[in-house]
Scaffold this active site. Sequence first.
Site, PDB file in Angstrom:
ATOM      1  CG  ASP A  94      -2.058   0.996   1.051  1.00  0.00           C
ATOM      2  OD1 ASP A  94      -2.093   1.710   0.025  1.00  0.00           O
ATOM      3  OD2 ASP A  94      -2.919   1.058   1.948  1.00  0.00           O
ATOM      4  CB  ALA A  95       3.414   2.085  -2.276  1.00  0.00           C
ATOM      5  CE  LYS A  96      -3.840   4.989   0.034  1.00  0.00           C
ATOM      6  NZ  LYS A  96      -3.413   3.978   1.018  1.00  0.00           N
ATOM      7  NE  ARG A  97       6.356   4.848  -3.109  1.00  0.00           N
ATOM      8  CZ  ARG A  97       6.182   4.652  -1.802  1.00  0.00           C
ATOM      9  NH1 ARG A  97       5.032   4.944  -1.228  1.00  0.00           N
ATOM     10  NH2 ARG A  97       7.169   4.167  -1.050  1.00  0.00           N
TER      11      ARG A  97
END
Lengths: 266, 266
Positions: A94-97
Amino acid sequence: MTANQLYEQIKAKRSCLCVGLDTVLEKLPATLDGEQYPLFIFNREIIDATADCAVCYKPNTAFYECYGAWGWQQLEMTVGYIKEHYPEIMVIADAKRGDIGNTAARYAKAFFDNMPCDAVTLAPYMGRDSIAPFLEYKGKWAVVLGLTSNASAADFELDGDLYKKVIGTAMEWGTPDNMMFVAGATRPEMLAGIREICPDHFLLVPGVGAQGGSVAEVAKHGLNSKCGLLINSSRGIIYASSGSDFAGAAASAAGSLRQQMANIFE
Amino acid sequence: MTANQLYEQIKAKRSCLCVGLDTVLEKLPATLDGEQYPLFIFNREIIDATADCAVCYKPNTAFYECYGAWGWQQLEMTVGYIKEHYPEIMVIADAKRGDIGNTAARYAKAFFDNMPCDAVTLAPYMGRDSIAPFLEYKGKWAVVLGLTSNASAADFELDGDLYKKVIGTAMEWGTPDNMMFVAGATRPEMLAGIREICPDHFLLVPGVGAQGGSVAEVAKHGLNSKCGLLINSSRGIIYASSGSDFAGAAASAAGSLRQQMANIFE
Protein backbone atom coordinates in the site's frame (compact mmCIF):
# COMPACT_ATOMS: atom_id res chain seq x y z
CA MET A 1 -1.58 -14.25 -9.50
CA THR A 2 -4.75 -14.23 -11.63
CA ALA A 3 -8.21 -13.09 -10.58
CA ASN A 4 -9.34 -16.72 -10.73
CA GLN A 5 -6.56 -17.87 -8.42
CA LEU A 6 -7.57 -15.15 -5.98
CA TYR A 7 -11.21 -16.19 -6.23
CA GLU A 8 -10.35 -19.86 -5.66
CA GLN A 9 -8.53 -18.90 -2.47
CA ILE A 10 -11.48 -16.78 -1.34
CA LYS A 11 -13.85 -19.72 -1.85
CA ALA A 12 -11.52 -22.16 -0.09
CA LYS A 13 -11.10 -19.90 2.95
CA ARG A 14 -14.67 -18.55 2.83
CA SER A 15 -13.08 -15.16 3.40
CA CYS A 16 -12.16 -12.06 1.43
CA LEU A 17 -10.18 -10.59 4.31
CA CYS A 18 -7.15 -8.40 3.70
CA VAL A 19 -5.08 -7.73 6.82
CA GLY A 20 -3.39 -4.34 6.85
CA LEU A 21 0.08 -4.47 8.39
CA ASP A 22 0.30 -0.85 9.58
CA THR A 23 2.79 -1.68 12.29
CA VAL A 24 4.18 1.01 14.60
CA LEU A 25 6.85 0.58 17.27
CA GLU A 26 4.88 2.42 19.97
CA LYS A 27 2.09 -0.14 19.83
CA LEU A 28 4.20 -3.27 20.04
CA PRO A 29 3.95 -5.36 23.21
CA ALA A 30 6.76 -4.99 25.71
CA THR A 31 7.79 -8.60 25.07
CA LEU A 32 9.34 -7.43 21.78
CA ASP A 33 11.58 -4.85 23.46
CA GLY A 34 15.20 -5.39 22.52
CA GLU A 35 14.48 -7.34 19.32
CA GLN A 36 16.69 -6.37 16.39
CA TYR A 37 13.73 -6.41 13.97
CA PRO A 38 10.65 -5.89 16.14
CA LEU A 39 8.31 -4.79 13.33
CA PHE A 40 9.11 -7.96 11.41
CA ILE A 41 8.82 -10.27 14.44
CA PHE A 42 5.43 -8.73 15.24
CA ASN A 43 4.26 -9.07 11.64
CA ARG A 44 5.44 -12.68 11.45
CA GLU A 45 3.38 -13.58 14.51
CA ILE A 46 0.34 -11.76 13.14
CA ILE A 47 0.72 -13.48 9.77
CA ASP A 48 1.05 -16.98 11.24
CA ALA A 49 -1.99 -16.32 13.44
CA THR A 50 -4.24 -15.01 10.64
CA ALA A 51 -3.13 -16.86 7.49
CA ASP A 52 -6.08 -19.28 7.63
CA CYS A 53 -8.52 -16.34 7.49
CA ALA A 54 -6.63 -13.89 5.25
CA VAL A 55 -6.43 -13.99 1.46
CA CYS A 56 -4.32 -10.85 1.35
CA TYR A 57 -1.81 -8.86 3.41
CA LYS A 58 -1.37 -5.17 2.88
CA PRO A 59 1.63 -3.49 4.50
CA ASN A 60 1.42 0.30 4.16
CA THR A 61 4.86 1.61 3.24
CA ALA A 62 4.55 4.78 5.37
CA PHE A 63 4.74 2.71 8.53
CA TYR A 64 8.14 1.31 7.48
CA GLU A 65 9.62 4.36 5.75
CA CYS A 66 9.25 6.38 8.93
CA TYR A 67 12.00 4.19 10.41
CA GLY A 68 14.31 4.72 7.43
CA ALA A 69 16.45 1.94 5.95
CA TRP A 70 15.88 -0.17 9.08
CA GLY A 71 12.12 0.05 8.54
CA TRP A 72 12.43 -0.67 4.83
CA GLN A 73 14.48 -3.76 5.62
CA GLN A 74 11.70 -5.04 7.87
CA LEU A 75 9.14 -4.37 5.12
CA GLU A 76 11.26 -6.51 2.79
CA MET A 77 11.53 -9.24 5.45
CA THR A 78 7.77 -9.19 5.97
CA VAL A 79 6.92 -9.47 2.27
CA GLY A 80 9.57 -12.17 1.82
CA TYR A 81 8.19 -14.15 4.75
CA ILE A 82 4.64 -14.12 3.40
CA LYS A 83 5.61 -15.20 -0.11
CA GLU A 84 7.93 -17.93 1.23
CA HIS A 85 5.48 -19.46 3.69
CA TYR A 86 2.11 -18.56 2.18
CA PRO A 87 2.74 -18.06 -1.55
CA GLU A 88 -0.97 -18.30 -2.36
CA ILE A 89 -1.75 -15.19 -0.28
CA MET A 90 -1.72 -11.90 -2.16
CA VAL A 91 0.61 -9.16 -0.94
CA ILE A 92 -0.39 -5.59 -1.75
CA ALA A 93 2.20 -2.90 -1.08
CA ASP A 94 0.00 0.00 0.00
CA ALA A 95 2.32 2.64 -1.38
CA LYS A 96 -0.02 4.98 -3.31
CA ARG A 97 2.81 5.84 -5.68
CA GLY A 98 2.37 7.87 -8.86
CA ASP A 99 5.01 9.53 -11.03
CA ILE A 100 6.01 10.09 -14.68
CA GLY A 101 6.70 6.99 -16.78
CA ASN A 102 10.43 6.39 -16.31
CA THR A 103 10.06 7.03 -12.58
CA ALA A 104 6.95 4.85 -12.25
CA ALA A 105 9.00 2.05 -13.83
CA ARG A 106 11.46 2.43 -10.93
CA TYR A 107 8.64 2.06 -8.42
CA ALA A 108 7.45 -1.06 -10.25
CA LYS A 109 10.99 -2.41 -9.95
CA ALA A 110 11.01 -1.61 -6.21
CA PHE A 111 7.85 -3.59 -5.47
CA PHE A 112 7.83 -6.29 -8.15
CA ASP A 113 11.53 -7.03 -8.75
CA ASN A 114 13.28 -6.04 -5.55
CA MET A 115 10.39 -7.34 -3.42
CA PRO A 116 7.97 -10.12 -4.43
CA CYS A 117 4.78 -8.09 -3.94
CA ASP A 118 1.79 -9.11 -6.07
CA ALA A 119 0.25 -5.65 -6.24
CA VAL A 120 0.86 -1.96 -5.49
CA THR A 121 -1.67 0.76 -4.74
CA LEU A 122 -1.29 3.72 -7.12
CA ALA A 123 -2.48 7.33 -7.16
CA PRO A 124 -4.13 8.26 -10.47
CA TYR A 125 -3.64 12.03 -10.52
CA MET A 126 -0.86 12.01 -13.14
CA GLY A 127 -2.74 9.70 -15.52
CA ARG A 128 -1.85 6.70 -17.62
CA ASP A 129 1.96 7.23 -17.67
CA SER A 130 2.02 6.68 -13.94
CA ILE A 131 0.09 3.37 -14.05
CA ALA A 132 1.20 1.68 -17.29
CA PRO A 133 4.67 0.48 -16.18
CA PHE A 134 3.09 -1.66 -13.45
CA LEU A 135 0.82 -3.40 -15.98
CA GLU A 136 3.79 -4.69 -17.94
CA TYR A 137 4.56 -7.25 -15.22
CA LYS A 138 2.77 -10.54 -15.90
CA GLY A 139 0.74 -11.76 -12.94
CA LYS A 140 1.12 -8.49 -11.02
CA TRP A 141 -1.57 -5.93 -10.20
CA ALA A 142 -2.08 -2.19 -10.18
CA VAL A 143 -4.55 -1.15 -7.47
CA VAL A 144 -5.71 2.30 -8.49
CA LEU A 145 -7.21 4.75 -5.99
CA GLY A 146 -10.85 5.34 -6.88
CA LEU A 147 -12.87 6.50 -3.89
CA THR A 148 -10.88 6.56 -0.67
CA SER A 149 -12.22 6.14 2.85
CA ASN A 150 -11.11 9.45 4.36
CA ALA A 151 -13.29 12.48 5.04
CA SER A 152 -11.40 14.72 2.62
CA ALA A 153 -12.08 12.43 -0.31
CA ALA A 154 -14.80 15.06 -0.69
CA ASP A 155 -12.25 17.73 -1.67
CA PHE A 156 -11.49 16.38 -5.15
CA GLU A 157 -12.59 12.73 -5.60
CA LEU A 158 -16.25 13.52 -5.07
CA ASP A 159 -16.11 16.84 -6.87
CA GLY A 160 -17.91 16.32 -10.18
CA ASP A 161 -17.67 12.57 -9.53
CA LEU A 162 -13.95 12.58 -10.35
CA TYR A 163 -13.65 9.08 -8.84
CA LYS A 164 -16.06 7.72 -11.46
CA LYS A 165 -14.11 9.34 -14.26
CA VAL A 166 -10.87 7.91 -12.83
CA ILE A 167 -12.24 4.38 -12.57
CA GLY A 168 -13.92 4.50 -15.98
CA THR A 169 -10.78 5.80 -17.66
CA ALA A 170 -8.20 3.66 -15.83
CA MET A 171 -10.08 0.40 -16.42
CA GLU A 172 -9.38 0.85 -20.14
CA TRP A 173 -5.63 0.62 -19.46
CA GLY A 174 -5.71 -2.84 -17.89
CA THR A 175 -7.95 -5.86 -17.35
CA PRO A 176 -9.80 -7.41 -14.40
CA ASP A 177 -6.73 -9.69 -14.18
CA ASN A 178 -4.18 -6.95 -13.53
CA MET A 179 -6.09 -3.97 -12.17
CA MET A 180 -8.34 -3.36 -9.21
CA PHE A 181 -9.69 -0.22 -7.55
CA VAL A 182 -9.68 1.16 -4.04
CA ALA A 183 -13.26 1.85 -2.96
CA GLY A 184 -13.72 2.92 0.66
CA ALA A 185 -16.20 1.28 3.03
CA THR A 186 -17.07 4.58 4.64
CA ARG A 187 -19.40 5.45 1.73
CA PRO A 188 -20.84 1.95 1.02
CA GLU A 189 -23.81 3.22 -0.97
CA MET A 190 -21.39 4.53 -3.58
CA LEU A 191 -20.03 1.03 -4.13
CA ALA A 192 -23.15 0.26 -6.15
CA GLY A 193 -22.33 3.07 -8.56
CA ILE A 194 -18.74 1.86 -8.84
CA ARG A 195 -20.00 -1.67 -9.59
CA GLU A 196 -22.00 -0.27 -12.50
CA ILE A 197 -18.79 1.13 -13.99
CA CYS A 198 -16.58 -1.90 -13.40
CA PRO A 199 -18.74 -4.99 -12.80
CA ASP A 200 -15.85 -7.45 -13.19
CA HIS A 201 -13.00 -5.86 -11.25
CA PHE A 202 -11.91 -6.63 -7.74
CA LEU A 203 -12.35 -3.75 -5.31
CA LEU A 204 -9.99 -3.26 -2.38
CA VAL A 205 -12.17 -1.90 0.39
CA PRO A 206 -10.50 -0.11 3.33
CA GLY A 207 -12.36 1.62 6.12
CA VAL A 208 -14.04 -1.33 7.84
CA GLY A 209 -13.51 -1.30 11.60
CA ALA A 210 -11.57 1.66 13.04
CA GLN A 211 -12.84 3.93 10.25
CA GLY A 212 -16.48 2.90 10.71
CA GLY A 213 -17.51 0.87 7.65
CA SER A 214 -19.47 -2.41 7.96
CA VAL A 215 -18.88 -5.72 6.17
CA ALA A 216 -22.61 -6.23 5.55
CA GLU A 217 -23.04 -2.86 3.85
CA VAL A 218 -19.94 -3.39 1.73
CA ALA A 219 -21.12 -6.85 0.63
CA LYS A 220 -24.62 -5.57 -0.11
CA HIS A 221 -23.39 -2.95 -2.57
CA GLY A 222 -20.05 -4.29 -3.75
CA LEU A 223 -20.28 -8.04 -4.46
CA ASN A 224 -20.05 -9.45 -7.95
CA SER A 225 -20.38 -13.02 -9.22
CA LYS A 226 -16.79 -13.84 -8.25
CA CYS A 227 -16.90 -12.04 -4.92
CA GLY A 228 -14.90 -9.13 -6.33
CA LEU A 229 -14.08 -7.75 -2.90
CA LEU A 230 -11.01 -7.62 -0.70
CA ILE A 231 -12.14 -6.15 2.60
CA ASN A 232 -9.31 -4.68 4.62
CA SER A 233 -8.93 -4.34 8.35
CA SER A 234 -5.71 -3.08 9.91
CA ARG A 235 -5.81 -1.68 13.44
CA GLY A 236 -8.87 -3.76 14.44
CA ILE A 237 -6.84 -6.93 13.92
CA ILE A 238 -3.19 -6.19 14.57
CA TYR A 239 -3.88 -4.18 17.72
CA ALA A 240 -6.75 -6.31 19.02
CA SER A 241 -4.62 -6.71 22.14
CA SER A 242 -1.71 -4.57 23.30
CA GLY A 243 -0.28 -7.38 25.42
CA SER A 244 1.79 -10.47 24.75
CA ASP A 245 -1.38 -12.28 23.58
CA PHE A 246 -1.52 -10.00 20.51
CA ALA A 247 -1.30 -12.87 18.00
CA GLY A 248 -4.15 -14.85 19.55
CA ALA A 249 -6.26 -11.70 19.79
CA ALA A 250 -5.52 -10.94 16.11
CA ALA A 251 -6.61 -14.47 15.17
CA SER A 252 -9.90 -13.95 17.06
CA ALA A 253 -10.51 -10.56 15.47
CA ALA A 254 -9.77 -11.95 12.00
CA GLY A 255 -12.04 -14.95 12.68
CA SER A 256 -14.81 -12.63 13.78
CA LEU A 257 -14.55 -10.62 10.55
CA ARG A 258 -14.61 -13.85 8.53
CA GLN A 259 -17.77 -14.79 10.41
CA GLN A 260 -19.33 -11.50 9.29
CA MET A 261 -18.39 -12.43 5.72
CA ALA A 262 -20.12 -15.83 5.97
CA ASN A 263 -23.33 -14.71 4.29
CA ILE A 264 -21.29 -13.74 1.23
CA PHE A 265 -20.56 -17.41 0.65
CA GLU A 266 -24.01 -18.93 1.31
CA MET B 1 13.42 27.45 5.78
CA THR B 2 11.21 30.44 4.97
CA ALA B 3 10.29 31.74 1.52
CA ASN B 4 12.44 34.81 2.22
CA GLN B 5 15.46 32.69 3.09
CA LEU B 6 14.99 30.82 -0.16
CA TYR B 7 14.67 34.08 -2.09
CA GLU B 8 17.80 35.49 -0.46
CA GLN B 9 19.74 32.45 -1.60
CA ILE B 10 18.31 32.77 -5.11
CA LYS B 11 19.44 36.40 -5.28
CA ALA B 12 22.90 35.61 -3.89
CA LYS B 13 23.49 32.79 -6.37
CA ARG B 14 21.60 34.49 -9.21
CA SER B 15 20.02 31.12 -9.80
CA CYS B 16 16.76 29.32 -9.11
CA LEU B 17 18.16 25.95 -10.14
CA CYS B 18 16.96 22.74 -8.54
CA VAL B 19 19.11 19.71 -9.36
CA GLY B 20 17.17 16.43 -9.52
CA LEU B 21 19.14 13.54 -8.07
CA ASP B 22 17.49 10.70 -10.05
CA THR B 23 20.51 8.48 -9.75
CA VAL B 24 20.55 4.98 -11.29
CA LEU B 25 23.30 2.37 -11.00
CA GLU B 26 23.39 1.59 -14.73
CA LYS B 27 24.39 5.15 -15.57
CA LEU B 28 27.22 5.53 -13.08
CA PRO B 29 30.75 5.78 -14.47
CA ALA B 30 32.86 2.63 -14.27
CA THR B 31 35.18 4.37 -11.80
CA LEU B 32 32.52 3.84 -9.12
CA ASP B 33 32.40 0.06 -9.64
CA GLY B 34 33.01 -1.77 -6.39
CA GLU B 35 32.02 1.14 -4.13
CA GLN B 36 29.89 0.12 -1.16
CA TYR B 37 27.57 3.11 -1.62
CA PRO B 38 27.94 4.13 -5.28
CA LEU B 39 24.69 6.14 -5.49
CA PHE B 40 25.79 8.25 -2.54
CA ILE B 41 29.36 8.70 -3.78
CA PHE B 42 28.04 9.82 -7.15
CA ASN B 43 25.55 12.20 -5.54
CA ARG B 44 28.21 13.65 -3.26
CA GLU B 45 30.42 14.49 -6.23
CA ILE B 46 27.49 16.01 -8.12
CA ILE B 47 26.50 18.08 -5.09
CA ASP B 48 29.99 19.42 -4.47
CA ALA B 49 30.29 20.30 -8.16
CA THR B 50 26.95 22.13 -8.43
CA ALA B 51 26.37 23.67 -4.98
CA ASP B 52 27.43 27.14 -6.15
CA CYS B 53 24.70 27.10 -8.83
CA ALA B 54 21.94 25.15 -7.08
CA VAL B 55 19.50 26.50 -4.52
CA CYS B 56 17.74 23.17 -4.19
CA TYR B 57 18.37 19.41 -4.56
CA LYS B 58 15.54 17.05 -5.32
CA PRO B 59 16.21 13.32 -4.96
CA ASN B 60 13.29 11.29 -6.33
CA THR B 61 12.59 8.44 -3.91
CA ALA B 62 11.75 5.91 -6.67
CA PHE B 63 15.39 5.85 -7.74
CA TYR B 64 16.46 4.74 -4.25
CA GLU B 65 13.53 2.50 -3.30
CA CYS B 66 14.18 0.31 -6.33
CA TYR B 67 17.38 -0.83 -4.57
CA GLY B 68 15.54 -1.62 -1.34
CA ALA B 69 16.97 -0.84 2.10
CA TRP B 70 20.43 -0.34 0.55
CA GLY B 71 18.99 2.34 -1.73
CA TRP B 72 17.06 3.98 1.08
CA GLN B 73 20.24 4.14 3.15
CA GLN B 74 21.99 6.01 0.32
CA LEU B 75 19.04 8.41 0.07
CA GLU B 76 19.46 9.13 3.79
CA MET B 77 23.22 9.59 3.35
CA THR B 78 22.63 11.98 0.44
CA VAL B 79 20.12 14.15 2.31
CA GLY B 80 22.32 14.13 5.40
CA TYR B 81 25.35 15.18 3.36
CA ILE B 82 23.56 18.15 1.81
CA LYS B 83 22.17 19.47 5.09
CA GLU B 84 25.52 19.01 6.85
CA HIS B 85 27.67 20.73 4.23
CA TYR B 86 25.21 23.09 2.55
CA PRO B 87 22.50 23.76 5.15
CA GLU B 88 21.22 26.79 3.24
CA ILE B 89 20.28 24.66 0.21
CA MET B 90 16.72 23.33 0.18
CA VAL B 91 16.20 19.56 -0.08
CA ILE B 92 12.94 18.40 -1.59
CA ALA B 93 12.15 14.69 -1.29
CA ASP B 94 10.33 14.04 -4.56
CA ALA B 95 8.13 11.32 -3.11
CA LYS B 96 4.65 12.26 -4.36
CA ARG B 97 3.11 10.67 -1.28
CA GLY B 98 -0.56 10.92 -0.37
CA ASP B 99 -2.55 8.92 2.18
CA ILE B 100 -5.16 9.26 4.94
CA GLY B 101 -4.27 11.46 7.91
CA ASN B 102 -2.64 9.07 10.36
CA THR B 103 -0.63 7.52 7.53
CA ALA B 104 0.34 10.87 6.04
CA ALA B 105 1.70 11.76 9.49
CA ARG B 106 4.02 8.74 9.18
CA TYR B 107 5.28 9.96 5.82
CA ALA B 108 5.92 13.37 7.35
CA LYS B 109 7.92 11.63 10.08
CA ALA B 110 9.90 9.73 7.42
CA PHE B 111 11.01 12.83 5.58
CA PHE B 112 11.05 15.53 8.27
CA ASP B 113 12.07 13.64 11.44
CA ASN B 114 13.99 10.59 10.24
CA MET B 115 15.62 12.60 7.42
CA PRO B 116 16.28 16.35 7.48
CA CYS B 117 14.44 17.15 4.23
CA ASP B 118 12.98 20.65 3.95
CA ALA B 119 10.09 19.67 1.69
CA VAL B 120 8.18 16.73 0.23
CA THR B 121 6.19 16.53 -2.98
CA LEU B 122 2.62 15.36 -2.35
CA ALA B 123 -0.21 14.00 -4.50
CA PRO B 124 -3.48 15.84 -3.88
CA TYR B 125 -6.03 13.20 -4.96
CA MET B 126 -7.11 12.27 -1.41
CA GLY B 127 -7.60 15.88 -0.32
CA ARG B 128 -6.72 17.90 2.73
CA ASP B 129 -6.19 14.96 5.16
CA SER B 130 -3.27 13.84 3.07
CA ILE B 131 -1.51 17.23 3.08
CA ALA B 132 -2.27 18.73 6.51
CA PRO B 133 0.16 16.63 8.62
CA PHE B 134 3.11 18.01 6.64
CA LEU B 135 2.06 21.60 7.35
CA GLU B 136 2.35 21.08 11.07
CA TYR B 137 6.16 21.07 10.87
CA LYS B 138 7.56 24.57 11.35
CA GLY B 139 9.92 25.60 8.55
CA LYS B 140 9.04 22.61 6.37
CA TRP B 141 7.17 22.62 3.07
CA ALA B 142 4.45 20.67 1.28
CA VAL B 143 4.99 20.73 -2.49
CA VAL B 144 1.60 19.82 -3.95
CA LEU B 145 1.23 18.43 -7.48
CA GLY B 146 -0.65 20.92 -9.60
CA LEU B 147 0.09 20.48 -13.29
CA THR B 148 2.71 17.82 -13.99
CA SER B 149 5.07 17.69 -16.96
CA ASN B 150 4.05 14.31 -18.41
CA ALA B 151 1.87 13.73 -21.46
CA SER B 152 -0.87 11.96 -19.53
CA ALA B 153 -1.42 14.95 -17.26
CA ALA B 154 -4.17 15.37 -19.85
CA ASP B 155 -6.07 12.34 -18.51
CA PHE B 156 -7.29 13.96 -15.30
CA GLU B 157 -5.34 17.11 -14.39
CA LEU B 158 -6.41 18.99 -17.51
CA ASP B 159 -9.91 17.54 -17.53
CA GLY B 160 -12.21 20.36 -16.48
CA ASP B 161 -9.11 22.25 -15.29
CA LEU B 162 -8.77 19.96 -12.26
CA TYR B 163 -5.24 21.32 -11.67
CA LYS B 164 -6.64 24.82 -11.17
CA LYS B 165 -9.21 23.54 -8.70
CA VAL B 166 -6.47 21.62 -6.85
CA ILE B 167 -4.17 24.64 -6.60
CA GLY B 168 -6.99 27.01 -5.65
CA THR B 169 -8.26 24.68 -2.93
CA ALA B 170 -4.91 23.49 -1.54
CA MET B 171 -3.51 27.02 -1.20
CA GLU B 172 -6.17 27.66 1.44
CA TRP B 173 -4.63 24.95 3.64
CA GLY B 174 -1.17 26.51 3.90
CA THR B 175 0.74 29.70 3.22
CA PRO B 176 3.36 30.83 0.70
CA ASP B 177 5.84 30.01 3.49
CA ASN B 178 5.01 26.32 3.77
CA MET B 179 3.39 25.31 0.49
CA MET B 180 4.43 25.38 -3.14
CA PHE B 181 3.05 23.76 -6.27
CA VAL B 182 4.47 21.57 -9.01
CA ALA B 183 3.85 23.24 -12.39
CA GLY B 184 5.45 21.52 -15.37
CA ALA B 185 7.60 23.37 -17.90
CA THR B 186 6.20 21.34 -20.78
CA ARG B 187 3.07 23.53 -20.87
CA PRO B 188 4.65 26.93 -20.05
CA GLU B 189 1.73 29.01 -21.31
CA MET B 190 -0.38 27.49 -18.52
CA LEU B 191 1.99 28.89 -15.91
CA ALA B 192 0.41 32.31 -16.47
CA GLY B 193 -2.99 30.92 -15.46
CA ILE B 194 -1.46 29.28 -12.40
CA ARG B 195 0.16 32.60 -11.43
CA GLU B 196 -3.24 34.25 -11.49
CA ILE B 197 -4.46 31.72 -8.91
CA CYS B 198 -1.42 31.79 -6.63
CA PRO B 199 0.62 34.96 -7.29
CA ASP B 200 2.74 34.61 -4.15
CA HIS B 201 3.64 30.91 -4.05
CA PHE B 202 6.83 29.30 -5.22
CA LEU B 203 6.37 26.92 -8.16
CA LEU B 204 8.59 23.87 -8.57
CA VAL B 205 9.00 23.50 -12.32
CA PRO B 206 10.15 20.14 -13.71
CA GLY B 207 10.41 19.31 -17.39
CA VAL B 208 13.21 21.63 -18.49
CA GLY B 209 15.87 19.82 -20.52
CA ALA B 210 15.25 16.11 -21.25
CA GLN B 211 11.48 16.68 -21.19
CA GLY B 212 11.62 19.66 -23.56
CA GLY B 213 10.70 22.78 -21.55
CA SER B 214 12.72 26.00 -21.82
CA VAL B 215 13.94 28.31 -19.05
CA ALA B 216 12.98 31.44 -21.00
CA GLU B 217 9.38 30.34 -21.51
CA VAL B 218 9.06 29.31 -17.86
CA ALA B 219 10.43 32.65 -16.67
CA LYS B 220 8.20 34.59 -19.05
CA HIS B 221 5.00 33.06 -17.66
CA GLY B 222 5.94 32.02 -14.14
CA LEU B 223 8.01 34.73 -12.43
CA ASN B 224 6.66 36.76 -9.54
CA SER B 225 8.20 39.66 -7.61
CA LYS B 226 10.31 37.30 -5.48
CA CYS B 227 11.30 35.02 -8.34
CA GLY B 228 8.80 32.36 -7.18
CA LEU B 229 10.37 29.65 -9.32
CA LEU B 230 12.50 26.61 -8.67
CA ILE B 231 13.44 25.25 -12.09
CA ASN B 232 14.48 21.62 -11.99
CA SER B 233 16.87 19.74 -14.22
CA SER B 234 17.82 16.14 -13.50
CA ARG B 235 19.23 14.01 -16.31
CA GLY B 236 20.60 17.01 -18.22
CA ILE B 237 22.93 17.76 -15.31
CA ILE B 238 23.75 14.53 -13.53
CA TYR B 239 24.32 12.58 -16.76
CA ALA B 240 25.99 15.39 -18.70
CA SER B 241 28.91 12.96 -19.07
CA SER B 242 28.90 9.18 -18.64
CA GLY B 243 32.63 9.12 -17.94
CA SER B 244 34.83 9.81 -14.95
CA ASP B 245 34.51 13.56 -15.67
CA PHE B 246 30.82 13.45 -14.69
CA ALA B 247 31.16 15.99 -11.87
CA GLY B 248 32.89 18.57 -14.03
CA ALA B 249 30.36 18.04 -16.80
CA ALA B 250 27.53 18.45 -14.27
CA ALA B 251 29.08 21.72 -13.08
CA SER B 252 29.20 22.97 -16.69
CA ALA B 253 25.61 21.94 -17.39
CA ALA B 254 24.41 23.59 -14.18
CA GLY B 255 26.41 26.72 -15.03
CA SER B 256 24.88 26.83 -18.47
CA LEU B 257 21.36 26.65 -17.01
CA ARG B 258 22.23 29.41 -14.56
CA GLN B 259 23.38 31.48 -17.53
CA GLN B 260 19.95 30.97 -19.13
CA MET B 261 18.43 32.25 -15.89
CA ALA B 262 20.53 35.44 -15.96
CA ASN B 263 17.81 37.62 -17.46
CA ILE B 264 15.59 36.80 -14.52
CA PHE B 265 17.93 38.76 -12.28
CA GLU B 266 18.58 41.83 -14.44
